[in-house]
Design a protein around this motif. Sequence first.
Motif, PDB file in Angstrom:
ATOM      1  N   CYS A 139      -4.330  14.898  -1.345  1.00  0.00           N
ATOM      2  CA  CYS A 139      -4.015  13.857  -0.437  1.00  0.00           C
ATOM      3  C   CYS A 139      -4.584  12.493  -0.851  1.00  0.00           C
ATOM      4  O   CYS A 139      -5.725  12.818  -1.006  1.00  0.00           O
ATOM      5  N   ASP A 140      -4.562  11.577   0.041  1.00  0.00           N
ATOM      6  CA  ASP A 140      -5.602   9.980  -0.395  1.00  0.00           C
ATOM      7  C   ASP A 140      -6.037  10.847   1.154  1.00  0.00           C
ATOM      8  O   ASP A 140      -7.496   9.928   1.535  1.00  0.00           O
ATOM      9  N   GLY A 153       0.329   5.731  -0.541  1.00  0.00           N
ATOM     10  CA  GLY A 153      -0.362   7.118  -0.288  1.00  0.00           C
ATOM     11  C   GLY A 153       0.027   7.895   0.813  1.00  0.00           C
ATOM     12  O   GLY A 153       0.842   8.573   1.271  1.00  0.00           O
ATOM     13  N   SER A 162      -0.821  -0.553  -3.729  1.00  0.00           N
ATOM     14  CA  SER A 162      -0.317   0.683  -4.802  1.00  0.00           C
ATOM     15  C   SER A 162       1.465   0.111  -4.631  1.00  0.00           C
ATOM     16  O   SER A 162       1.765  -0.025  -3.673  1.00  0.00           O
ATOM     17  N   LYS A 186       0.929  -1.545  -0.246  1.00  0.00           N
ATOM     18  CA  LYS A 186       0.051  -0.311   0.205  1.00  0.00           C
ATOM     19  C   LYS A 186       1.077   1.498   0.047  1.00  0.00           C
ATOM     20  O   LYS A 186       2.090   1.312   0.502  1.00  0.00           O
ATOM     21  N   LEU A 228      -5.859   3.601   3.245  1.00  0.00           N
ATOM     22  CA  LEU A 228      -5.270   3.782   1.386  1.00  0.00           C
ATOM     23  C   LEU A 228      -5.295   2.425  -0.245  1.00  0.00           C
ATOM     24  O   LEU A 228      -5.009   1.185   1.055  1.00  0.00           O
ATOM     25  N   ASP A 229      -4.564   2.754  -0.805  1.00  0.00           N
ATOM     26  CA  ASP A 229      -5.144   2.105  -1.841  1.00  0.00           C
ATOM     27  C   ASP A 229      -4.027   1.356  -1.584  1.00  0.00           C
ATOM     28  O   ASP A 229      -2.602   1.268  -1.606  1.00  0.00           O
TER      29      ASP A 229
END
Length: 291
Positions: free
Chosen positions: A84-85, A5, A170, A3, A167-168
Amino acid sequence: MSKCGFVALVGRPNAGKSTLMNSILGEKIAMVSQKANATRKRSNAIVMHGDAQIIFVDTPGLHEKEKILNQFMLEEALKAIGDCDLIVYLSPVTDSLEHYEKFLKINGGKKKHIVVLSKIDQVSQEKLFKRINSYNQYSDRFEALIPVSISKKVGHKDLLDTIVKYLDESPYLYDPEDITTQMLRDIYREFIREAIFDNVSDEVPYESDVIIDKIDEKRDIDHIRATIILEKESQKGIILGSGGSTIKRIGKSARLKIEQLSGKKVFLDLFVSVKKGWTNDKKFLEEIGYK
Protein backbone atom coordinates in the motif's frame (compact mmCIF):
# COMPACT_ATOMS: atom_id res chain seq x y z
CA MET A 1 -3.06 16.62 -11.43
CA SER A 2 -5.27 14.04 -9.78
CA LYS A 3 -4.18 11.84 -6.89
CA CYS A 4 -4.47 8.09 -6.53
CA GLY A 5 -3.23 5.41 -4.17
CA PHE A 6 -3.83 2.20 -2.25
CA VAL A 7 -4.81 2.51 1.42
CA ALA A 8 -4.70 -0.61 3.60
CA LEU A 9 -7.28 -0.94 6.37
CA VAL A 10 -5.47 -2.72 9.19
CA GLY A 11 -6.32 -3.68 12.76
CA ARG A 12 -7.03 -6.52 15.14
CA PRO A 13 -9.72 -9.10 14.29
CA ASN A 14 -13.26 -7.71 14.54
CA ALA A 15 -12.08 -4.10 14.76
CA GLY A 16 -14.65 -3.03 12.15
CA LYS A 17 -12.47 -2.66 9.06
CA SER A 18 -15.02 -4.14 6.65
CA THR A 19 -17.80 -2.07 8.20
CA LEU A 20 -15.77 1.11 7.74
CA MET A 21 -15.00 0.30 4.12
CA ASN A 22 -18.64 -0.44 3.30
CA SER A 23 -19.74 2.74 5.07
CA ILE A 24 -17.30 4.99 3.22
CA LEU A 25 -18.13 3.37 -0.11
CA GLY A 26 -21.87 3.60 0.50
CA GLU A 27 -22.31 0.04 -0.80
CA LYS A 28 -22.02 -3.32 0.90
CA ILE A 29 -19.33 -5.33 -0.88
CA ALA A 30 -17.42 -6.83 2.08
CA MET A 31 -18.86 -9.33 4.54
CA VAL A 32 -19.41 -8.12 8.09
CA SER A 33 -19.80 -10.25 11.21
CA GLN A 34 -19.81 -9.79 14.96
CA LYS A 35 -17.55 -12.83 15.12
CA ALA A 36 -13.80 -12.28 14.89
CA ASN A 37 -11.65 -13.39 11.93
CA ALA A 38 -14.51 -13.38 9.44
CA THR A 39 -12.47 -11.64 6.72
CA ARG A 40 -10.07 -14.08 5.08
CA LYS A 41 -8.88 -12.36 1.91
CA ARG A 42 -8.07 -8.85 0.79
CA SER A 43 -10.80 -6.94 -1.00
CA ASN A 44 -10.77 -3.52 -2.64
CA ALA A 45 -13.20 -0.61 -2.64
CA ILE A 46 -12.71 2.28 -5.04
CA VAL A 47 -13.73 5.61 -3.50
CA MET A 48 -13.68 8.94 -5.35
CA HIS A 49 -13.07 11.98 -3.16
CA GLY A 50 -12.70 15.27 -4.98
CA ASP A 51 -9.95 14.81 -7.57
CA ALA A 52 -8.55 11.78 -5.79
CA GLN A 53 -9.15 8.08 -6.26
CA ILE A 54 -8.64 6.08 -3.07
CA ILE A 55 -8.43 2.31 -3.35
CA PHE A 56 -9.17 0.93 0.11
CA VAL A 57 -7.82 -2.56 0.79
CA ASP A 58 -9.75 -4.44 3.47
CA THR A 59 -7.56 -6.99 5.27
CA PRO A 60 -7.93 -9.93 7.67
CA GLY A 61 -7.31 -9.04 11.31
CA LEU A 62 -3.74 -9.22 12.58
CA HIS A 63 -3.55 -12.47 14.51
CA GLU A 64 -1.48 -15.63 14.78
CA LYS A 65 -2.81 -19.21 14.75
CA GLU A 66 -1.37 -22.51 13.63
CA LYS A 67 -3.79 -23.53 10.87
CA ILE A 68 -2.59 -22.97 7.32
CA LEU A 69 -5.76 -20.96 6.58
CA ASN A 70 -4.97 -18.56 9.45
CA GLN A 71 -1.38 -18.27 8.27
CA PHE A 72 -2.70 -17.31 4.83
CA MET A 73 -4.94 -14.67 6.43
CA LEU A 74 -2.00 -13.10 8.28
CA GLU A 75 0.05 -13.16 5.09
CA GLU A 76 -2.77 -11.34 3.27
CA ALA A 77 -2.66 -8.54 5.84
CA LEU A 78 1.14 -8.32 5.70
CA LYS A 79 1.10 -8.19 1.89
CA ALA A 80 -1.43 -5.35 1.99
CA ILE A 81 0.81 -3.44 4.40
CA GLY A 82 3.80 -3.97 2.11
CA ASP A 83 2.00 -3.05 -1.10
CA CYS A 84 0.00 0.00 0.00
CA ASP A 85 0.83 3.69 -0.20
CA LEU A 86 -0.70 4.48 3.19
CA ILE A 87 -2.10 2.53 6.14
CA VAL A 88 -5.23 3.31 8.12
CA TYR A 89 -4.95 1.56 11.48
CA LEU A 90 -8.44 1.10 12.92
CA SER A 91 -8.80 0.84 16.69
CA PRO A 92 -12.05 0.84 18.68
CA VAL A 93 -11.77 3.57 21.30
CA THR A 94 -12.29 1.00 24.08
CA ASP A 95 -9.20 -1.02 23.05
CA SER A 96 -5.98 -0.93 25.02
CA LEU A 97 -2.78 0.13 23.26
CA GLU A 98 -1.53 -3.47 23.15
CA HIS A 99 -2.86 -4.17 19.66
CA TYR A 100 -1.50 -0.89 18.27
CA GLU A 101 1.93 -1.55 19.78
CA LYS A 102 2.00 -4.95 18.04
CA PHE A 103 1.13 -3.25 14.77
CA LEU A 104 4.02 -0.78 15.22
CA LYS A 105 6.41 -3.71 15.50
CA ILE A 106 4.98 -5.32 12.37
CA ASN A 107 5.09 -2.11 10.36
CA GLY A 108 8.50 -1.13 11.68
CA GLY A 109 8.04 2.45 10.54
CA LYS A 110 8.21 1.40 6.88
CA LYS A 111 4.84 2.82 5.82
CA LYS A 112 3.10 6.01 6.89
CA HIS A 113 -0.10 5.41 8.78
CA ILE A 114 -3.13 7.18 10.19
CA VAL A 115 -4.77 6.06 13.42
CA VAL A 116 -8.57 5.96 13.38
CA LEU A 117 -10.34 5.70 16.73
CA SER A 118 -13.77 4.20 16.08
CA LYS A 119 -16.97 3.79 18.14
CA ILE A 120 -16.53 7.23 19.72
CA ASP A 121 -20.32 7.44 20.13
CA GLN A 122 -20.10 4.66 22.72
CA VAL A 123 -17.93 6.52 25.24
CA SER A 124 -18.03 9.85 27.07
CA GLN A 125 -16.00 12.84 25.91
CA GLU A 126 -13.78 12.40 28.95
CA LYS A 127 -12.93 8.80 28.03
CA LEU A 128 -12.36 9.80 24.42
CA PHE A 129 -9.87 12.52 25.42
CA LYS A 130 -8.07 10.07 27.71
CA ARG A 131 -7.70 7.57 24.88
CA ILE A 132 -6.45 10.26 22.50
CA ASN A 133 -3.91 11.35 25.12
CA SER A 134 -2.70 7.77 25.53
CA TYR A 135 -1.89 7.66 21.81
CA ASN A 136 0.03 10.94 22.02
CA GLN A 137 3.09 9.09 23.32
CA TYR A 138 3.35 7.67 19.79
CA SER A 139 2.59 10.94 17.98
CA ASP A 140 5.94 10.75 16.19
CA ARG A 141 4.94 7.41 14.66
CA PHE A 142 1.59 8.31 13.02
CA GLU A 143 0.64 11.08 10.60
CA ALA A 144 -2.75 11.86 12.12
CA LEU A 145 -5.28 10.58 14.64
CA ILE A 146 -8.93 10.82 13.64
CA PRO A 147 -11.94 9.90 15.86
CA VAL A 148 -14.88 8.45 13.93
CA SER A 149 -18.28 6.91 14.48
CA ILE A 150 -18.97 4.49 11.64
CA SER A 151 -22.64 4.03 12.56
CA LYS A 152 -23.27 7.79 12.64
CA LYS A 153 -20.86 8.57 9.78
CA VAL A 154 -18.97 11.04 11.97
CA GLY A 155 -15.42 11.76 10.88
CA HIS A 156 -15.66 10.16 7.44
CA LYS A 157 -14.91 13.39 5.54
CA ASP A 158 -12.02 14.25 7.87
CA LEU A 159 -10.56 10.80 7.25
CA LEU A 160 -10.86 11.07 3.46
CA ASP A 161 -9.45 14.62 3.44
CA THR A 162 -6.49 13.47 5.49
CA ILE A 163 -5.83 10.40 3.34
CA VAL A 164 -5.73 12.53 0.20
CA LYS A 165 -2.98 14.70 1.72
CA TYR A 166 -0.65 11.71 1.81
CA LEU A 167 -1.35 10.33 -1.66
CA ASP A 168 0.96 11.06 -4.58
CA GLU A 169 -0.13 12.81 -7.74
CA SER A 170 -1.19 10.14 -10.20
CA PRO A 171 -3.74 9.41 -12.90
CA TYR A 172 -6.63 7.20 -11.86
CA LEU A 173 -5.94 3.48 -11.95
CA TYR A 174 -9.59 2.51 -12.39
CA ASP A 175 -12.72 3.84 -14.04
CA PRO A 176 -14.26 6.37 -11.60
CA GLU A 177 -17.60 4.58 -12.05
CA ASP A 178 -16.20 1.32 -10.63
CA ILE A 179 -16.67 0.58 -6.93
CA THR A 180 -14.46 -2.51 -6.58
CA THR A 181 -11.88 -4.63 -8.37
CA GLN A 182 -13.49 -7.85 -7.11
CA MET A 183 -15.38 -10.26 -9.32
CA LEU A 184 -19.06 -10.61 -8.48
CA ARG A 185 -18.68 -14.32 -7.74
CA ASP A 186 -16.16 -13.46 -5.00
CA ILE A 187 -18.54 -10.94 -3.45
CA TYR A 188 -21.42 -13.43 -3.61
CA ARG A 189 -19.21 -16.04 -1.97
CA GLU A 190 -18.53 -13.67 0.91
CA PHE A 191 -22.24 -12.86 1.30
CA ILE A 192 -23.02 -16.56 1.68
CA ARG A 193 -20.20 -16.89 4.21
CA GLU A 194 -21.64 -13.92 6.09
CA ALA A 195 -25.04 -15.62 6.18
CA ILE A 196 -23.37 -18.70 7.68
CA PHE A 197 -21.70 -16.56 10.35
CA ASP A 198 -25.03 -14.89 11.10
CA ASN A 199 -27.06 -18.08 11.41
CA VAL A 200 -24.69 -20.69 12.87
CA SER A 201 -22.74 -20.47 16.11
CA ASP A 202 -19.66 -22.10 17.64
CA GLU A 203 -16.81 -23.31 15.45
CA VAL A 204 -18.84 -24.14 12.34
CA PRO A 205 -18.47 -20.74 10.58
CA TYR A 206 -14.69 -20.85 11.05
CA GLU A 207 -14.48 -24.36 9.61
CA SER A 208 -16.70 -23.62 6.63
CA ASP A 209 -16.22 -21.98 3.27
CA VAL A 210 -18.13 -21.50 0.05
CA ILE A 211 -17.45 -22.39 -3.56
CA ILE A 212 -19.50 -20.68 -6.26
CA ASP A 213 -20.09 -23.52 -8.72
CA LYS A 214 -22.06 -21.65 -11.36
CA ILE A 215 -23.72 -18.32 -12.10
CA ASP A 216 -26.33 -18.26 -14.84
CA GLU A 217 -27.17 -14.62 -15.58
CA LYS A 218 -30.46 -13.89 -17.26
CA ARG A 219 -32.26 -10.66 -17.99
CA ASP A 220 -34.54 -10.64 -14.95
CA ILE A 221 -32.99 -13.22 -12.62
CA ASP A 222 -29.61 -14.73 -11.75
CA HIS A 223 -29.33 -18.44 -10.91
CA ILE A 224 -26.47 -19.15 -8.52
CA ARG A 225 -25.32 -22.60 -7.46
CA ALA A 226 -22.93 -22.77 -4.50
CA THR A 227 -21.43 -25.43 -2.26
CA ILE A 228 -20.78 -24.96 1.46
CA ILE A 229 -17.59 -26.78 2.48
CA LEU A 230 -17.33 -28.18 6.01
CA GLU A 231 -14.57 -29.95 7.96
CA LYS A 232 -16.61 -32.54 9.85
CA GLU A 233 -19.59 -34.79 9.12
CA SER A 234 -21.18 -33.67 12.40
CA GLN A 235 -21.29 -30.09 11.09
CA LYS A 236 -23.49 -31.08 8.15
CA GLY A 237 -26.52 -31.57 10.36
CA ILE A 238 -25.92 -28.20 12.02
CA ILE A 239 -25.80 -26.39 8.68
CA LEU A 240 -28.87 -28.20 7.34
CA GLY A 241 -30.92 -27.87 10.53
CA SER A 242 -34.14 -29.69 11.35
CA GLY A 243 -36.01 -30.29 8.09
CA GLY A 244 -33.50 -28.05 6.29
CA SER A 245 -34.54 -25.01 8.36
CA THR A 246 -31.05 -23.63 8.92
CA ILE A 247 -29.81 -23.86 5.35
CA LYS A 248 -33.06 -22.22 4.24
CA ARG A 249 -32.32 -19.27 6.59
CA ILE A 250 -28.76 -19.09 5.30
CA GLY A 251 -29.99 -19.13 1.71
CA LYS A 252 -32.62 -16.45 2.29
CA SER A 253 -30.19 -14.17 4.13
CA ALA A 254 -27.53 -14.52 1.43
CA ARG A 255 -30.03 -14.09 -1.39
CA LEU A 256 -31.29 -10.79 0.02
CA LYS A 257 -27.73 -9.47 0.33
CA ILE A 258 -26.93 -10.48 -3.25
CA GLU A 259 -30.16 -8.98 -4.60
CA GLN A 260 -29.49 -5.67 -2.86
CA LEU A 261 -26.13 -5.38 -4.63
CA SER A 262 -27.14 -6.77 -8.02
CA GLY A 263 -30.52 -5.08 -8.27
CA LYS A 264 -31.97 -8.29 -9.72
CA LYS A 265 -33.93 -11.28 -8.49
CA VAL A 266 -31.75 -14.19 -7.46
CA PHE A 267 -32.38 -17.92 -7.25
CA LEU A 268 -29.77 -19.36 -4.90
CA ASP A 269 -29.25 -23.12 -4.76
CA LEU A 270 -27.05 -24.27 -1.85
CA PHE A 271 -25.39 -27.66 -1.42
CA VAL A 272 -23.25 -29.03 1.43
CA SER A 273 -20.02 -31.03 1.16
CA VAL A 274 -17.55 -32.30 3.77
CA LYS A 275 -13.79 -32.02 3.20
CA LYS A 276 -12.08 -33.24 6.34
CA GLY A 277 -9.23 -31.04 7.55
CA TRP A 278 -9.54 -28.57 4.68
CA THR A 279 -8.32 -25.61 6.78
CA ASN A 280 -4.94 -27.36 7.04
CA ASP A 281 -4.86 -28.77 3.49
CA LYS A 282 -2.56 -26.51 1.49
CA LYS A 283 -3.41 -28.04 -1.89
CA PHE A 284 -7.17 -27.77 -1.35
CA LEU A 285 -6.83 -24.21 -0.01
CA GLU A 286 -5.04 -23.22 -3.20
CA GLU A 287 -7.74 -24.91 -5.30
CA ILE A 288 -10.47 -22.76 -3.71
CA GLY A 289 -8.56 -19.49 -4.05
CA TYR A 290 -6.26 -19.21 -1.03
CA LYS A 291 -3.00 -18.85 -2.95
